[in-house]
Design an enzyme around this catalytic site. Structure first.
Site, PDB file in Angstrom:
ATOM      1  N   HIS A  76       0.843  -1.201   0.000  1.00 48.45           N
ATOM      2  CA  HIS A  76       0.000   0.000   0.000  1.00 48.45           C
ATOM      3  C   HIS A  76       0.878   1.250   0.000  1.00 48.45           C
ATOM      4  O   HIS A  76       1.894   1.301   0.696  1.00 48.45           O
ATOM      5  CB  HIS A  76      -0.900  -0.009   1.246  1.00 48.45           C
ATOM      6  CG  HIS A  76      -1.888   1.103   1.308  1.00 48.45           C
ATOM      7  ND1 HIS A  76      -2.792   1.366   0.296  1.00 48.45           N
ATOM      8  CD2 HIS A  76      -2.124   2.030   2.273  1.00 48.45           C
ATOM      9  CE1 HIS A  76      -3.533   2.408   0.649  1.00 48.45           C
ATOM     10  NE2 HIS A  76      -3.143   2.828   1.835  1.00 48.45           N
ATOM     11  N   ASP A 105      -3.719   9.046   3.475  1.00 48.40           N
ATOM     12  CA  ASP A 105      -3.913   7.646   3.120  1.00 48.40           C
ATOM     13  C   ASP A 105      -5.282   7.502   2.469  1.00 48.40           C
ATOM     14  O   ASP A 105      -6.303   7.790   3.095  1.00 48.40           O
ATOM     15  CB  ASP A 105      -3.814   6.783   4.380  1.00 48.40           C
ATOM     16  CG  ASP A 105      -3.996   5.298   4.119  1.00 48.40           C
ATOM     17  OD1 ASP A 105      -4.351   4.902   2.996  1.00 48.40           O
ATOM     18  OD2 ASP A 105      -3.779   4.516   5.068  1.00 48.40           O
ATOM     19  N   CYS A 111      -4.101   2.845  -4.862  1.00 49.85           N
ATOM     20  CA  CYS A 111      -3.401   3.652  -3.860  1.00 49.85           C
ATOM     21  C   CYS A 111      -2.218   4.419  -4.447  1.00 49.85           C
ATOM     22  O   CYS A 111      -1.970   5.564  -4.058  1.00 49.85           O
ATOM     23  CB  CYS A 111      -2.937   2.784  -2.692  1.00 49.85           C
ATOM     24  SG  CYS A 111      -1.836   1.433  -3.147  1.00 49.85           S
TER      25      CYS A 111
END
Length: 150
Positions: free
Chosen positions: A37, A54, A108
């Site tokens: 990630h 995030d 991501c």
């Protein structure tokens, strides 16, 4: 998870104009979490704030504190005669509700690139999953032109 060691990162500031990170507006730090990630942390130097971004909404306080430690170590290495680094002046900011969110398990990297791009241009983070194909095109064009797209 690796441990922070200033010796491993003390070269980071060498290519900064004037070799002084404390004269920068911000430091943008893409972060890979566990090889699965991508997120970013941004050190807003003028505001004395380190913020986590995030697209899944999480926050890694360990890493935020590591960046604060880096700033303290850099200050102590480069600015010893200019007073003490005051950690209490700095704010560590968790991922906020207005951080754009991905709606799947694989975008991501695109979100991280776009968050970094928008912040570097002082633009609000006004994109979401619906814009992801345009974001991919923008990133590809930047790579092909070998420069950031204005």
């Amino acid at each position: 998870r690796g441990k922070y060691n200033y010796k491993n990162v003390k070269r980071w500031g060498r290519k900064v104009p004037g070799k002084d990170i404390f004269n920068l507006k911000y430091i943008i730090c893409p972060v890979n979490e566990g090889n699965v990630h991508w997120v970013s942390a941004v050190i807003f130097m003028e505001e004395k704030k380190i913020q986590w971004f995030d697209s899944m909404g999480g926050t890694d306080m360990y890493r935020l504190n590591g960046l604060l430690r880096y700033l303290k170590d850099e200050w102590n290495a480069k600015k010893k005669g200019q007073g003490e680094f005051n950690e209490d002046e700095w704010e560590l900011v968790r991922c906020t509700a207005d951080t754009p969110r991905q709606a799947n398990g694989y975008d991501c990297g695109v979100f991280t690139c776009m968050i970094c791009d928008f912040i570097s241009k002082d633009q609000p983070l006004l994109f979401n999953q619906n814009h992801i194909n345009q974001c991919r095109d923008r990133i590809a064009l930047s790579i092909m032109k070998n420069c950031a797209i204005e």
